[in-house]
Scaffold this motif. Structure first.
Motif, short mmCIF file in Angstrom:
data_model
loop_
_atom_site.label_atom_id
_atom_site.label_comp_id
_atom_site.label_asym_id
_atom_site.label_seq_id
_atom_site.Cartn_x
_atom_site.Cartn_y
_atom_site.Cartn_z
N ILE A 290 0.84 -1.21 0.00
CA ILE A 290 0.00 0.00 0.00
C ILE A 290 0.87 1.26 0.00
O ILE A 290 0.49 2.29 -0.56
CB ILE A 290 -0.99 0.02 1.19
CG1 ILE A 290 -2.08 1.09 0.97
CG2 ILE A 290 -0.29 0.26 2.52
CD1 ILE A 290 -3.04 0.81 -0.14
N GLY A 291 2.07 1.16 0.57
CA GLY A 291 2.98 2.32 0.58
C GLY A 291 3.30 2.80 -0.82
O GLY A 291 3.36 4.01 -1.06
N GLY A 292 3.49 1.87 -1.75
CA GLY A 292 3.76 2.25 -3.13
C GLY A 292 2.59 2.96 -3.77
O GLY A 292 2.75 3.90 -4.55
N VAL A 293 1.38 2.51 -3.43
CA VAL A 293 0.17 3.17 -3.95
C VAL A 293 0.11 4.60 -3.41
O VAL A 293 -0.12 5.55 -4.17
CB VAL A 293 -1.10 2.38 -3.54
CG1 VAL A 293 -2.36 3.13 -3.94
CG2 VAL A 293 -1.09 0.98 -4.16
N VAL A 294 0.34 4.74 -2.12
CA VAL A 294 0.31 6.08 -1.51
C VAL A 294 1.44 6.94 -2.07
O VAL A 294 1.23 8.14 -2.32
CB VAL A 294 0.36 5.98 0.03
CG1 VAL A 294 0.46 7.37 0.66
CG2 VAL A 294 -0.88 5.25 0.56
N ASP A 295 2.61 6.35 -2.29
CA ASP A 295 3.71 7.10 -2.90
C ASP A 295 3.28 7.71 -4.23
O ASP A 295 3.55 8.89 -4.51
CB ASP A 295 4.92 6.20 -3.17
CG ASP A 295 5.68 5.79 -1.92
OD1 ASP A 295 5.47 6.42 -0.86
OD2 ASP A 295 6.48 4.82 -2.02
N ARG A 296 2.61 6.91 -5.06
CA ARG A 296 2.18 7.40 -6.38
C ARG A 296 1.09 8.47 -6.25
O ARG A 296 1.10 9.47 -6.99
CB ARG A 296 1.73 6.24 -7.25
CG ARG A 296 2.92 5.39 -7.73
CD ARG A 296 2.54 4.28 -8.68
NE ARG A 296 1.91 3.15 -8.03
CZ ARG A 296 2.55 2.23 -7.30
NH1 ARG A 296 3.85 2.33 -7.10
NH2 ARG A 296 1.90 1.21 -6.76
#
Length: 157
Positions: free
Chosen positions: A72-78
């Motif tokens: 989910i961190g990668g989703v939030v990063d984007r």
């Protein structure tokens, strides 16, 4: 020792096969309808969830949309890179980052709303109007009843 003989199972009789195919179709239709916005279904779900509950942390977000906490961190990063969400340090736990939708993210959600609704209509279009709510009800039953079998169980509260 008994020997086993390989048997081909008929895919046409396996609900999991159709569920996987419907998920592929749903993503394809979503991407078609929302291509002008550059938004994925998971990004939409995350942004929509944060809009509904400003100040949630990433773990709560992952549980709320049934997404793996490790990615989910990668989703939030984007979402953050696009200027649609911001992370703020939690006053209670300095390790936690609280999420908020930016004004740009709010505008995106307002702008993409019709395309998302059109996506849902396109997916359900083959069903008679009177069966659409029943289909959705049955999907919810199956998902909720099998939630714990998911690699990313969704919080049901």
């Amino acid at each position: 020792m008994p020997s086993s003989v390989a048997v081909s199972l008929p895919l046409s009789e396996l609900p999991g096969h159709y569920i996987r195919r419907l998920q592929q179709i749903a993503v394809g239709v979503f991407m078609d309808e929302t291509q002008a916005f550059g938004l994925t279904p998971v990004q939409f779900a995350a942004l929509n969830a944060v809009m509904a509950q400003p100040g949630m942390d990433q773990r709560t977000l992952a549980a709320g949309i049934g997404f793996d906490t490790s990615t989910i961190g990668g989703v939030v990063d984007r979402l953050e890179a696009r200027g649609w969400v911001v992370r703020q340090v939690s006053p209670e736990d300095r390790r936690a980052r609280l999420l908020r939708v930016t004004p740009q993210g709010q505008q995106l959600l307002a702008d993409v709303n019709d395309a998302v609704l059109k996506t849902q209509e396109r997916i359900l279009r083959p069903l008679p109007v009177l069966q659409r709510q029943e289909f959705l009800r049955m999907l919810k039953v199956l998902v909720d009843a099998n939630n714990e079998a998911s690699r990313a169980p969704r919080s049901l509260d």
